[in-house]
Design a protein around this motif. Structure first.
Motif, PDB file in Angstrom:
ATOM      1  N   THR A  59       0.798  -1.236   0.000  1.00 53.36           N
ATOM      2  CA  THR A  59       0.000   0.000   0.000  1.00 53.36           C
ATOM      3  C   THR A  59       0.828   1.284   0.000  1.00 53.36           C
ATOM      4  N   GLY A  60       2.143   1.198   0.180  1.00 55.25           N
ATOM      5  CA  GLY A  60       2.971   2.398   0.293  1.00 55.25           C
ATOM      6  C   GLY A  60       3.114   3.132  -1.029  1.00 55.25           C
ATOM      7  N   LYS A 109      -2.165   4.026   8.783  1.00 56.16           N
ATOM      8  CA  LYS A 109      -3.522   3.488   8.921  1.00 56.16           C
ATOM      9  C   LYS A 109      -3.638   2.128   8.248  1.00 56.16           C
ATOM     10  N   ALA A 110      -3.063   2.011   7.049  1.00 55.10           N
ATOM     11  CA  ALA A 110      -3.118   0.727   6.346  1.00 55.10           C
ATOM     12  C   ALA A 110      -2.358  -0.345   7.109  1.00 55.10           C
ATOM     13  N   VAL A 111      -1.195   0.031   7.653  1.00 55.20           N
ATOM     14  CA  VAL A 111      -0.369  -0.923   8.387  1.00 55.20           C
ATOM     15  C   VAL A 111      -1.088  -1.417   9.640  1.00 55.20           C
ATOM     16  N   GLY A 139      -8.112  -1.052  -0.937  1.00 55.34           N
ATOM     17  CA  GLY A 139      -8.478   0.341  -0.666  1.00 55.34           C
ATOM     18  C   GLY A 139      -7.276   1.214  -0.396  1.00 55.34           C
ATOM     19  N   GLY A 140      -6.311   0.685   0.379  1.00 55.38           N
ATOM     20  CA  GLY A 140      -5.094   1.450   0.658  1.00 55.38           C
ATOM     21  C   GLY A 140      -4.286   1.719  -0.594  1.00 55.38           C
ATOM     22  N   ALA A 141      -4.206   0.745  -1.502  1.00 62.18           N
ATOM     23  CA  ALA A 141      -3.458   0.932  -2.753  1.00 62.18           C
ATOM     24  C   ALA A 141      -4.126   1.989  -3.624  1.00 62.18           C
TER      25      ALA A 141
END
Length: 771
Positions: free
Chosen positions: A364-365, A482-484, A652-654
């Motif tokens: 996601t980063g 948040k994703a992590v 969603g994060g990606a």
């Protein structure tokens, strides 16, 4: 009967003191955050609007949930058990629910005050370091409160109820999980309805920036960040903490007696010390990335947690299992060293957290290949952005599930083949992972605080270009954290659910032993099939299928709820732009309050359906099909839940960070067709990562806890000695009717709203045409 010695009571009392100390540190950190400058009058005005909206929503939500709490409190008295246990379990339920609600409210109330302080800090020299510290210490307050209240509740129950503490703590964990699920669902619907509505009308249709004050949904969007990400995630991690403790205490008592009851409390008490260390050493040095500073703090805290947990194990436990007072017969002859085995289980839990942190960051980063690939597909339109994001989500789910499965296998190898010990070690691995929960909560809260700070800066116009860049950088870091933390929360949920699965098996075993007919467990025919745990049994496979299907249905209901609420927001924001042309020129102030009211109304109205499904489904399966199929139901829910939650969160994060890559100037930058494509992807991903995905975590734990609570009653009504098939089927039918009725009402309401929306849309189009 388990009896607690004086030394154990002293240790538990000391743990209670540590819990109080953690709460004191939370108060100190809170004062430090509130001592920071609040910025300009315009910043304060916007912050007050966000504060009022968030407080109003949570107050109304708690009034709604109080009804559920009272009903469940009464129903708990219908479960089997002694009078003292029933009363204690019901009261513990209220405390668990109250603590979960308090953590959520605390997370929200401080975050809406810290955001303006972060925005003000960005305008000053060294604003990056100061803003990051304010945001992280805001989360530190919530993290220390999670640790303090969780330890205080568990230690208090153990001191009061001693041998009956595991049974009473079932109520504590259930209350925490139930409230967290409702807060996750309600807050997620609120925040994503506002976010999607704001993006579709503001960014896509009107071409204005994300937090432009001319968009009537901006205040609601910022309110949603706090009631969804801050309040919801804080409650979610608290219930993970509480539920993991409950499962470990139940399994520990069964395996190691008195020392198995105290050991999990010792390990989680280590987490209080680790949280203090992690919060205070996390500082941005010079111009370094905020993410690098946060990761450094996490890894240092994690290493300290492993070392301290090993010290606690070697000090508290003897060198052999046979020397443990009250050890089970199965483990009495185990050749391993319990001190080493426990230390390695904790290490596995901490390593799992670290690997999930890295893996989620990779998928996601903003600098990682998967997310950059999603951003690159924006050159060919929104469809390819959506497809590539789905692909990233699916692949990441497989890798994450594989890592979690490997951790569980590692724990099983440590047990030497003992199922009872293996399940206890899984719970201890969860406790090990949660030694870092204080830092994890701080990482999560960092995201919405920095996001709100950027929104306040943009709406006020009182932050210069350098300060705006600082806030943009902090917001990007916050998206990753948040994703992590969602990934770590999912891993925690799986470990907790697996441990609860073991607790369920133990509850069934005890209930069967209490049935007077010794042949009940081996009865033939239909009753035997209902009591059979064999996966090859067709009726158990039916339970597996139903468990997986429930996760899909729950996720679909959550996303549908966001869709309906977001549609209402779109119509309202369009109406304001159409009827008040002065909004676009800055001459007319948008009606922010109307959008907040719509989000509040719709999110609270949508709470009941997924909540009733989560509570009713295991009751229907358990009483309708038996304890064996109910075990299959839980297995299906856990397996499907981990894959679904990771898929939704990471896709969603990606999409979110792919949008930020384009906004940073790649592939055409802001205003380009590529940017519009990534906005669509991000809009699709919003309910994935912030509503349905996170809500799956408490869902699988609520269903496990409901199953754990009803298991003795299911055995009593199914086994030949106490069979009452009419009552059993009646309970199953009522539970199924409640869940089905809630879903049907939701569908009927949706159909009515679609008809109303079509009429509203037609009126708007006609009005637009006349102009």
């Amino acid at each position: 009967m388990l009896e607690m010695g004086t030394s154990s009571l002293i240790i538990v009392g000391a743990i209670g003191v540590i819990a109080v100390a953690a709460l004191v540190i939370a108060v100190v950190l809170r004062r430090q955050v509130l001592a920071a400058d609040q910025g300009t009058p315009r910043m304060r005005e916007i912050a007050r609007a966000v504060q009022e909206g968030a407080s109003a929503y949570l107050n109304r939500q708690f009034r709604t949930l109080a009804v559920f709490a009272v009903v469940v409190f009464a129903l708990l008295f219908l479960l089997p058990g002694g009078a003292e246990v029933k009363i204690g379990r019901a009261i513990a339920f209220l405390f668990g629910a109250g603590f979960s609600a308090s953590i959520g409210y605390l997370g929200m109330s401080l975050a809406v005050r810290a955001n303006v302080r972060v925005a003000a800090a960005a305008n000053r020299q060294g604003g990056r370091a100061e803003g990051a510290q304010i945001a992280f210490r805001t989360g530190g307050v919530v993290g220390m409160s999670v640790v303090g209240l969780g330890l205080l509740g568990a230690a208090g129950v153990v001191l009061i109820y001693r041998a009956d503490a595991p049974a009473v703590l079932e109520g504590f964990g259930f209350g925490a999980a139930l409230l967290a699920m409702f807060m996750r669902v309600g807050g997620g619907i609120f925040t994503k309805a506002a976010d999607v509505g704001a993006d579709l009308v503001g960014k896509v249709e009107q071409g204005i920036p994300e937090d432009d004050p001319r968009n009537a949904a901006t205040i609601a969007d910022n309110v949603g960040d706090n009631v969804g990400d801050c309040a919801g995630m804080a409650a979610d991690l608290f219930e993970s903490y509480a539920v993991t403790l409950v499962a470990s205490l139940i399994l520990g008592t069964a395996a190691l007696g008195e020392q198995g009851l105290v050991l999990p409390l010792l390990i989680t008490a280590v987490g209080a010390l680790v949280a203090v260390l992690g919060v205070f050493i996390t500082r941005v040095r010079g111009d370094e990335s905020g993410l690098r500073a946060i990761n450094r703090g996490f890894y240092v805290a994690a290493l300290a947690g492993v070392v301290l947990a090993a010290v606690a194990a070697y000090v508290y436990l003897p060198a052999t299992f046979g020397a443990v007072p009250g050890v089970s017969q199965e483990l009495a002859g185990h050749a391993g060293d319990p001190r080493l085995i426990v230390s390695l289980a904790v290490l596995i839990g901490v390593l799992l957290a670290g690997i999930i942190l890295w893996l989620t960051g990779y998928f996601t980063g903003t600098t990682s290949r998967p997310t950059r690939h999603v951003a690159a597909t924006s050159r060919t339109g929104a469809a390819t952005v959506v497809l590539s994001g789905i692909g990233v989500g699916f692949q990441s789910a497989v890798f994450t599930a594989g890592i979690i499965a490997a951790a569980i296998c590692g724990v099983f190898l440590l047990s030497g083949g003992s199922i009872g010990l293996a399940l206890f070690l899984v719970a201890l691995a969860g406790c090990g992972l949660l030694t870092t929960v204080g830092v994890i909560v701080a990482m999560d809260t960092f995201g919405p605080v920095s996001d709100n700070a950027q929104g306040i800066a943009e709406m006020s116009g009182d932050v210069d270009d350098a300060g705006a860049q600082v806030l943009t950088d902090l917001d990007a870091v916050g998206n990753t954290t948040k994703a992590v933390t969602k990934g770590i929360a999912i891993a925690t949920a799986v470990l907790a659910a697996t441990a609860l699965f073991g607790s369920y098996s133990d509850a069934v075993r005890v209930a069967l032993a209490q049935v007077t007919d010794a042949g009940a467990a081996a009865a033939g025919g239909l009753v035997g099939a209902m009591m059979d745990y064999e996966i090859i049994s067709p009726i158990t496979l039916v339970g597996v299928i139903l468990g997986g299907a429930t996760v899909f249905l729950f996720s679909g209901l959550a996303i549908d709820a966001v869709t309906r609420a977001a549609g209402a927001i779109v119509f309202e924001v369009r109406r304001q732009f159409r009827e008040h042309p002065g909004i676009m020129t800055g001459e007319t102030r948008p009606e922010y309050g109307k959008v907040v009211d719509i989000c509040t109304r719709d999110s609270l109205r949508e709470l009941a359906t997924p909540g009733l499904l989560a509570a009713s489904a295991p009751i229907a399966v358990g009483f309708g099909l038996g304890v064996g199929p109910l075990a299959g139901f839980l297995a299906g829910a856990i397996a499907t839940g981990v894959l679904m939650a990771v898929f939704l969160a990471n896709s969603g994060g990606a999409w979110d960070n792919a949008k930020k890559i384009v906004e940073d100037g790649h592939f055409g930058g802001k205003g380009s067709e590529a940017h519009a494509a990534t906005v669509i992807g991000d809009t699709v991903g919003d309910p994935f990562k912030d509503t349905a995905g996170p809500a799956v975590n408490p869902l699988i734990k609520v269903m496990n806890l409901v199953s754990l609570l009803i298991a003795p009653a299911v055995v009593q009504l199914t086994a030949p000695a106490g069979a009452s098939h009419a009552l059993r089927i009646g309970i199953a039918v009522v539970a199924a009717a409640i869940a089905g009725g809630a879903i049907v009402l939701s569908r009927v309401r949706a159909a009515r709203e679609e008809i109303g929306g079509e009429r509203n849309g037609s009126r708007q189009e006609a009005a637009a045409g006349s102009h």
